[in-house]
Scaffold this motif. Structure first.
Motif, PDB file in Angstrom:
ATOM      1  N   UNK A 147       0.834  -1.212   0.000  1.00 14.99           N
ATOM      2  CA  UNK A 147       0.000   0.000   0.000  1.00 14.99           C
ATOM      3  C   UNK A 147       0.866   1.259   0.000  1.00 14.99           C
ATOM      4  N   UNK A 148       1.960   1.228   0.762  1.00  9.04           N
ATOM      5  CA  UNK A 148       2.863   2.375   0.755  1.00  9.04           C
ATOM      6  C   UNK A 148       3.495   2.563  -0.623  1.00  9.04           C
ATOM      7  N   UNK A 149       3.872   1.468  -1.265  1.00 11.68           N
ATOM      8  CA  UNK A 149       4.460   1.567  -2.604  1.00 11.68           C
ATOM      9  C   UNK A 149       3.454   2.139  -3.590  1.00 11.68           C
ATOM     10  N   UNK A 150       2.184   1.734  -3.465  1.00 10.50           N
ATOM     11  CA  UNK A 150       1.148   2.258  -4.356  1.00 10.50           C
ATOM     12  C   UNK A 150       0.942   3.752  -4.134  1.00 10.50           C
ATOM     13  N   UNK A 151       1.017   4.185  -2.873  1.00 10.96           N
ATOM     14  CA  UNK A 151       0.847   5.615  -2.574  1.00 10.96           C
ATOM     15  C   UNK A 151       2.067   6.436  -2.982  1.00 10.96           C
ATOM     16  N   UNK A 152       3.191   5.766  -3.277  1.00  7.23           N
ATOM     17  CA  UNK A 152       4.394   6.474  -3.711  1.00  7.23           C
ATOM     18  C   UNK A 152       4.378   6.777  -5.209  1.00  7.23           C
ATOM     19  N   UNK A 153       3.522   6.089  -5.956  1.00 12.80           N
ATOM     20  CA  UNK A 153       3.491   6.264  -7.415  1.00 12.80           C
ATOM     21  C   UNK A 153       3.210   7.713  -7.827  1.00 12.80           C
ATOM     22  N   UNK A 154       2.232   8.419  -7.177  1.00  7.78           N
ATOM     23  CA  UNK A 154       2.002   9.823  -7.594  1.00  7.78           C
ATOM     24  C   UNK A 154       3.258  10.683  -7.491  1.00  7.78           C
ATOM     25  N   UNK A 155       4.070  10.461  -6.464  1.00 12.70           N
ATOM     26  CA  UNK A 155       5.316  11.227  -6.354  1.00 12.70           C
ATOM     27  C   UNK A 155       6.238  10.899  -7.517  1.00 12.70           C
ATOM     28  N   UNK A 156       6.268   9.629  -7.922  1.00 10.06           N
ATOM     29  CA  UNK A 156       7.084   9.255  -9.077  1.00 10.06           C
ATOM     30  C   UNK A 156       6.612   9.939 -10.342  1.00 10.06           C
TER      31      UNK A 156
END
Length: 539
Positions: free
Chosen positions: A461-470
């Motif tokens: 879930x944390x990795x999924x929430x990091x995608x917008x920053x990418x």
């Protein structure tokens, strides 16, 4: 090999990570006079636990695992464990509970000193109800009502093995949910000495964050009350008229019979299923309680029990709600005919009164002390009735058995949805909305990580929430580097948890406040803050 002092018997079926704290506490046990053994009975596990137990027991000469086909209930594995146990005593423990580190040593010494057949160790609540009155004092020879043994009808206690064998005491493998009542009733009424050890905590009752456990399995009221009737008759055959008998009957009326009817678990069921409970309770009261037993119940349960015998379900619930939403000052001194004149038919009240003393008053102690509490209770009932009419309440209860479980299930949907939506808004150039959605995803993920049993869902879930920053970092060297570092931190947190053998399972509702969040939740919260700040900075 000499026989150990105590055999710890554990029925095991698909516990997932929730068995790890029990295994750890067995490893941590203080030395026991003459030693101990652990007998783990695998009741046909399908989640990989069987292989894990084989490895765990192979490294410990005092532990063994027995594999058997699934029986569908803890009774058979407990019986199998008792049958192979070599200890002087047998301690029955559930797979998702645990013992304090000195529990076995304390209990063995106490049992031997008092020549006890049944020994109840002080239970501690880790999110579940425990019988606190029972453990007010240490008692070598305990009998109701002076010592409320009847408050504990769960088998999480220690028994002298010779006593079990002498009386042929085993769990009824046909029963569901009340096999413990049948077993404990026989044990309490046949034991020479039932002892209560209350000086220090012994047994820790743990509430699982996933709401799991055999106690949540739905059941047939006819079968349930048939077996309850068997337990009541067993007690009546063993205990003569008097205070001890009344104490047992009072417990069953309060918890399994009349008290069950007004609980949310029954009253908001579909009408036909709800009415089936009322019918079975009335039949059990009518066929198992001795003549005049209602008059000897605690005062708070006399009128409710009489109404359960004679009133319709709707009349009974209206009477309960009238009392539960009234002020004590308003109902003090009122007769039942005056208090419930709008709720219960006069002929019903007349039949109910025939079971009681002529001057029996309604139980004023169940009314409320303040207007604020009365108003709040009326509002709660109004909202629940509205939900019941729409059918939504029943669906919510079926979906999430407790508010915390329901909240976790809702957040499990919200977290990934918000993260994906944040990515879409980032692609669309709506950076501010993306920050808000990443915040929602981070908060939901942190809540899910509280008392989590595993780290990888949190990491995903944390990795999924990091995608917008990418997405927002595209074309920015420092931004891409920051995203990469954050991703590495997420991976490191997952590896740390994995190596820690899901240590967050050890954190529970009864822990000190600074330990409650646990490593998974603390790490998830910190990384969520990093992701929110990074997304905001990149906007």
């Amino acid at each position: 090999m000499p026989a150990p002092a105590v055999s710890v018997v554990v029925p095991v079926y698909n516990p997932g990570p929730f068995i790890r704290p029990l295994l750890d506490c067995l490893d941590a046990q203080a030395p026991v006079d003459d030693g101990f053994e652990a007998v783990l009975v695998d009741d046909g596990c399908t989640d990989g636990t069987a292989t894990m137990l084989d490895r765990w027991c192979a490294a410990r000469g005092w532990a063994r695992v027995i594999h058997q086909p699934n029986s569908g209930w803890p009774s058979r594995p407990r019986n199998v464990g008792i049958g192979v146990a070599r200890g002087e005593f047998v301690f029955l423990v559930d797979q998702d509970d645990r013992l304090t580190d000195d529990a076995l040593a304390l209990m063995v010494r106490f049992a031997r000193a008092n020549d006890s057949d049944v020994i109840l160790g002080r239970m501690v609540s880790l999110g579940r109800k425990v019988p606190t009155r029972l453990f007010a004092h240490t008692v070598a020879d305990a009998r109701p009502p002076k010592v409320p043994l009847q408050d504990s009808m769960t088998p999480h206690a220690m028994f002298r093995r010779a006593f079990l064998d002498e009386h042929g005491l085993r769990f009824d493998e046909r029963a569901r949910r009340l096999e413990d009542h049948l077993f404990l009733t026989a044990a309490y009424t046949r034991a020479r000495h039932v002892s209560v050890y209350a000086d220090r905590p012994v047994y820790l009752h743990v509430a699982r964050w996933d709401g799991g456990g055999a106690g949540y399995v739905s059941y047939d009221p006819h079968v349930y009350y048939r077996d309850l009737g068997r337990a009541i008759r067993m007690m009546l055959d063993a205990v003569g008229p008097g205070a001890e008998r009344n104490a047992y009957l009072g417990r069953w009326v309060r918890r399994e019979l009349v008290g069950r009817l007004s609980s949310d678990a029954v009253r908001w069921l579909p009408r036909d299923r709800r009415d089936a409970f009322f019918q079975e309770v009335a039949d059990t009261l009518r066929t198992t309680l001795p003549e005049g037993a209602l008059r000897r119940l605690p005062a708070v349960w006399r009128w409710p029990a009489a109404l359960a015998l004679e009133a319709s379900p709707d009349e009974f619930l209206r009477a309960e709600d009238r009392l539960a939403t009234s002020l004590r000052t308003e109902v003090a001194g009122l007769t039942a005919e005056t208090l419930w004149k709008q709720d219960v038919a006069p002929e019903t009240l007349a039949r109910a009164r025939a079971h009681l003393a002529p001057d029996e008053k309604p139980p004023v102690s169940r009314a409320l002390a303040s207007r604020g509490r009365a108003l709040r209770r009326r509002s709660e009932l109004a909202a629940l009735r509205l939900l019941a009419r729409t059918g939504l309440h029943h669906r919510l209860v079926a979906w999430g058995r407790t508010p915390v479980v329901l909240a976790r299930q809702v957040c499990a949907v919200i977290a990934p949805v918000a993260a994906v939506a944040a990515s879409l808004t980032a692609f669309a150039g709506a950076g501010a909305a993306s920050v808000v959605l990443v915040t929602v995803a981070g908060v939901a993920t942190t809540f899910l990580a509280l008392r989590s049993g595993r780290g990888w869902p949190t990491a995903c879930r944390l990795a999924l929430a990091l995608v917008p920053a990418g997405v927002l970092a595209a074309g920015s060297g420092p931004g891409i580097a920051a995203v990469a570092v954050t991703a590495a931190l997420i991976g490191a947190a997952w590896l740390d948890d994995h190596r820690g053998r899901r240590s967050d399972v050890r954190v529970h509702a009864g822990a000190a406040w600074w330990r409650r969040p646990g490593r998974i939740a603390i790490t998830a919260g910190a990384l969520a803050l990093v992701e929110i700040a990074l997304t905001a900075a990149l906007v």
